[in-house]
Every structure is written in structure tokens, then in C-alpha cells.
Design a protein around this motif. Structure first.
Motif, PDB file in Angstrom:
ATOM      1  N   ARG A  70      -2.480  35.077   8.154  1.00  0.00           N
ATOM      2  CA  ARG A  70      -3.248  36.305   8.306  1.00  0.00           C
ATOM      3  C   ARG A  70      -4.217  36.458   7.141  1.00  0.00           C
ATOM      4  NH1 ARG A  70       0.762  41.193   6.347  1.00  0.00           N
ATOM      5  NH2 ARG A  70       2.021  39.988   4.884  1.00  0.00           N
ATOM      6  N   ARG A  72      -5.307  38.144   3.832  1.00  0.00           N
ATOM      7  CA  ARG A  72      -4.605  38.785   2.740  1.00  0.00           C
ATOM      8  C   ARG A  72      -5.595  39.465   1.799  1.00  0.00           C
ATOM      9  NH1 ARG A  72       0.557  37.657   3.171  1.00  0.00           N
ATOM     10  NH2 ARG A  72       0.967  38.758   1.228  1.00  0.00           N
ATOM     11  N   THR A  83      -1.544  42.941  -0.282  1.00  0.00           N
ATOM     12  CA  THR A  83      -1.630  42.987   1.182  1.00  0.00           C
ATOM     13  C   THR A  83      -0.595  43.938   1.777  1.00  0.00           C
ATOM     14  OG1 THR A  83      -2.337  40.673   1.151  1.00  0.00           O
ATOM     15  CG2 THR A  83      -1.701  41.600   3.284  1.00  0.00           C
ATOM     16  N   GLU A  84       0.665  43.711   1.424  1.00  0.00           N
ATOM     17  CA  GLU A  84       1.732  44.524   2.018  1.00  0.00           C
ATOM     18  C   GLU A  84       1.597  45.999   1.649  1.00  0.00           C
ATOM     19  OE1 GLU A  84       2.242  41.459   0.862  1.00  0.00           O
ATOM     20  OE2 GLU A  84       2.798  40.549   2.782  1.00  0.00           O
ATOM     21  N   GLU A  87      -1.375  47.452   3.657  1.00  0.00           N
ATOM     22  CA  GLU A  87      -1.067  47.584   5.081  1.00  0.00           C
ATOM     23  C   GLU A  87      -0.079  48.723   5.337  1.00  0.00           C
ATOM     24  OE1 GLU A  87       0.188  43.712   6.359  1.00  0.00           O
ATOM     25  OE2 GLU A  87      -1.873  43.108   6.865  1.00  0.00           O
ATOM     26  N   SER A  90      -1.955  52.024   4.778  1.00  0.00           N
ATOM     27  CA  SER A  90      -2.950  52.230   5.825  1.00  0.00           C
ATOM     28  C   SER A  90      -2.298  52.622   7.145  1.00  0.00           C
ATOM     29  CB  SER A  90      -3.790  50.958   6.010  1.00  0.00           C
ATOM     30  OG  SER A  90      -4.465  50.619   4.813  1.00  0.00           O
ATOM     31  N   GLU A  91      -1.202  51.960   7.491  1.00  0.00           N
ATOM     32  CA  GLU A  91      -0.495  52.275   8.733  1.00  0.00           C
ATOM     33  C   GLU A  91       0.020  53.703   8.712  1.00  0.00           C
ATOM     34  OE1 GLU A  91       1.131  51.639  12.534  1.00  0.00           O
ATOM     35  OE2 GLU A  91      -0.277  50.416  11.380  1.00  0.00           O
ATOM     36  N   SER A 111     -11.236  46.809   1.357  1.00  0.00           N
ATOM     37  CA  SER A 111     -10.287  47.781   1.912  1.00  0.00           C
ATOM     38  C   SER A 111     -10.958  48.688   2.943  1.00  0.00           C
ATOM     39  CB  SER A 111      -9.661  48.636   0.800  1.00  0.00           C
ATOM     40  OG  SER A 111     -10.654  49.304   0.050  1.00  0.00           O
ATOM     41  N   LEU A 134      -9.003  46.145   5.237  1.00  0.00           N
ATOM     42  CA  LEU A 134      -7.660  46.347   5.798  1.00  0.00           C
ATOM     43  C   LEU A 134      -7.406  47.801   6.178  1.00  0.00           C
ATOM     44  CD1 LEU A 134      -5.215  44.042   3.795  1.00  0.00           C
ATOM     45  CD2 LEU A 134      -6.623  43.542   5.796  1.00  0.00           C
ATOM     46  N   LYS A 138      -7.014  49.319  10.248  1.00  0.00           N
ATOM     47  CA  LYS A 138      -5.913  50.166  10.732  1.00  0.00           C
ATOM     48  C   LYS A 138      -6.440  51.506  11.226  1.00  0.00           C
ATOM     49  CE  LYS A 138      -2.094  47.762   9.895  1.00  0.00           C
ATOM     50  NZ  LYS A 138      -1.143  47.402  10.973  1.00  0.00           N
TER      51      LYS A 138
END
Length: 318
Positions: A70, A72, A83-84, A87, A90-91, A111, A134, A138
Motif C-alpha cells: 500500500r 505509506r 501511516t497507521e 489512517e 483519518s478514519e 496528508s 491519506l 478517507k
């Protein structure tokens, strides 16, 4: 709309665009249009995703990096990977933004960028410009109807007018939704937006007619189909040709009320707009003048004649 609600429209924005010093170098990227013009009409909700995940400022620059699995988000020197964290934030955050009627994001940001963000490929030791930030990825995935635009693209008169029109239209829908959707309300909504939808895309407007005609009460799936297609039509930029087609349709409502001189004046305004000799505002203002002299409830309700506050001057250069 002939009148605008006193309710302030809620719009999200990358915090740096309001002048907040949250960028990697401790600076900002203030948008004068957002900061000094749109703030008269919108209540902005600023968010800096990088600050929100605790990166602080000043900080190391980050970029999108392609790997086998994916995209990153990593520091340019490879020392950190967020990344984590990005994400997850954002989620969680973007699912809380259903009250917003629009969003302005910072261009090129790993971002927040909406399109053409650089994605670095270690294997090729180069970068492509086909990425999406990212957070914004989202945002758009979790809020597919939400009008989203980049700050740089707002310098283009056509894109700027399109975005603001979409924000006001979506806000109009949200207000109606809050009061409870019914078939009657949607039919009235569709009627008011007839000529604006025709201007954006006449073929897709015609295709939307059967969707409205086949709605039934409590048909939530049908209501959703309608607004999804409505917002998709609104995303099309309006061509000069389509504007002229709509203007000529509106002109037809006055053929019995105007004398030959007035009819010719209106026709000349439309033709001169088509030739690029007048801005769109000229024939629209003349139509509004004749509408005041010869009231017509159906035309007065048409959003096309007044899709956003005139003080924003969005139709001066179209």
C-alpha cells in the motif's frame, strides 16, 4: 436561491489555509479567498491531520511512499513512518464530519492533497504525481457527497464558482434532510434546481427525471439515489454553451411581457455573453430585472438565477 438562510454553513478546511502556523517549517499557507472572503459566509472547521497525530511543528517533512502492499506516509529521510497513526485518525475523524457542507484542502500535501500528490517509488528512485493525501482519501471515501476542493484550484474562476455552488446546494439538501425527507419536498427541490442542473449537464438532468418520478414515501434508497446523482451532475463544470441554452430558456418566459426593444436587448446580452464580450452576470442581472417587473413564482424559485450570494462576485469573470 432567491434568499439565503441565516444559518452559517459549516465547512472543513486544512488549518494552514486559514493562516495557522502548523506546517512542517512552522509556517502557514494562507488562502486569502478563504480567510478574507469566504469567512463572511462560512464557519470554517480547521484541521491539521499532521498536528492532530502529534507530529508537532517544526517537524520532518513527510511524503507518500509506494511499497508492495500500500501507499505509506513516511519521513523523507525514512526515519519515521506515520501511516497507521494517520489512517486511524483519518478514519475516526472523517466519520464525524457529516455536518459539513464542504471542505477545502491544501494542494500537494501528502496528508491533505486531493489529487496529483507526489508518490515516491524507492524501487524506481523517482516519483509519480498520481497520489491522494491519506486524510483526504478517507474524507472523500467516508463522505462521498461532500464537495471537496483544493486551495490552488479555487484560483480558477470556473472551478471556484462550481465548488461554491455545490456547497450551497448540498447545504440546501442537508437542511431539507434535517426537517425530514418526503417525496413532495424532493420534487420541489428538484423543480427549483431544474435550470441549474440543466446548465451543469442537460443529458444527466433528463436522466434524473425518472428517478424523481418513481420515488415513493419512505423510499430511503430512492432518496439516496437521487442526491448521489444530483451531486454528480453538480460536479460538472458549466460550459458557456450550456449557460446560453439555459439563458435562452429563461428568456422564453418573457416573450409576451417584453416589448420588441426589451426582447432584443436581452437577446443581445445572451449573444454577447456567448461571444465572450460580457460576463455571465450581465444577462442574469437583466433577467432578474425583468423578473421583478413581471413576477413569476416558478422563475423566482429557480436557483440558477442566484445560486450563491452575489457579494462573492463569482459570476463577474465567467
Amino acid at each position: 436561491m432567491s434568499e439565503f438562510s441565516s444559518q452559517r454553513i459549516q465547512v472543513g478546511i486544512s488549518a494552514c489555509l486559514l493562516g495557522q502556523e502548523v506546517r512542517y517549517d512552522g509556517g502557514h499557507k494562507q488562502s486569502r479567498f478563504c480567510r478574507y472572503e469566504l469567512t463572511e459566509y462560512f464557519d470554517f472547521q480547521p484541521i491539521c491531520p499532521e498536528m492532530a497525530i502529534g507530529m508537532g511543528t517544526p517537524r520532518k517533512t513527510i511524503r507518500l511512499v509506494e511499497d508492495d502492499q500500500r501507499i505509506r506516509l513516511q519521513a523523507s529521510d525514512g526515519s519515521i513512518d506515520v501511516t497507521e497513526s494517520m489512517e486511524a485518525f483519518s478514519e475516526q475523524q472523517t466519520k464525524r464530519l457529516s455536518h459539513l457542507s464542504g471542505y477545502v484542502v491544501c494542494a500537494k500535501s501528502p496528508s491533505c492533497g486531493m489529487e496529483r500528490v507526489s508518490v515516491y517509488s524507492p524501487a524506481k528512485n523517482n516519483a509519480s504525481r498520481d497520489g491522494v493525501g491519506l486524510f483526504t482519501a478517507k474524507l472523500m471515501a467516508n463522505n462521498p457527497l461532500l464537495p471537496v476542493e483544493e486551495d490552488g484550484r479555487l484560483n480558477d474562476a470556473i472551478l471556484r464558482e462550481n465548488f461554491i455552488s455545490r456547497v450551497y446546494a448540498y447545504h440546501d439538501w442537508q437542511c431539507m434532510q434535517q426537517s425530514g425527507l418526503t417525496v413532495s419536498k424532493i420534487m420541489q427541490f428538484h423543480s427549483r434546481y431544474k435550470y441549474l442542473l440543466m446548465a451543469h449537464n442537460p443529458e444527466r438532468y433528463r436522466q434524473l427525471g425518472p428517478v424523481v418520478a418513481n420515488l415513493s414515501e419512505n423510499d430511503q434508497a430512492g432518496f439516496e439515489r437521487y442526491i448521489v446523482e444530483f451531486m454528480a451532475i453538480m460536479k460538472h463544470n458549466i460550459s458557456r454553451k450550456n449557460h446560453c441554452n439555459v439563458l435562452q430558456h429563461l428568456q422564453g418566459y418573457f416573450k409576451k411581457q417584453l416589448n420588441s426593444e426589451q426582447r432584443q436587448e436581452l437577446a443581445d446580452h445572451i449573444i454577447n455573453y456567448k461571444k465572450g464580450m460580457l460576463p455571465l452576470l450581465a444577462p442574469v442581472v437583466l433577467l432578474q430585472h425583468y423578473l421583478r417587473e413581471h413576477p413569476n413564482d416558478y422563475l423566482s424559485a429557480q436557483v440558477y438565477l442566484n445560486p450563491h450570494p452575489m457579494a462573492l462576485r463569482l459570476r463577474y469573470s465567467l
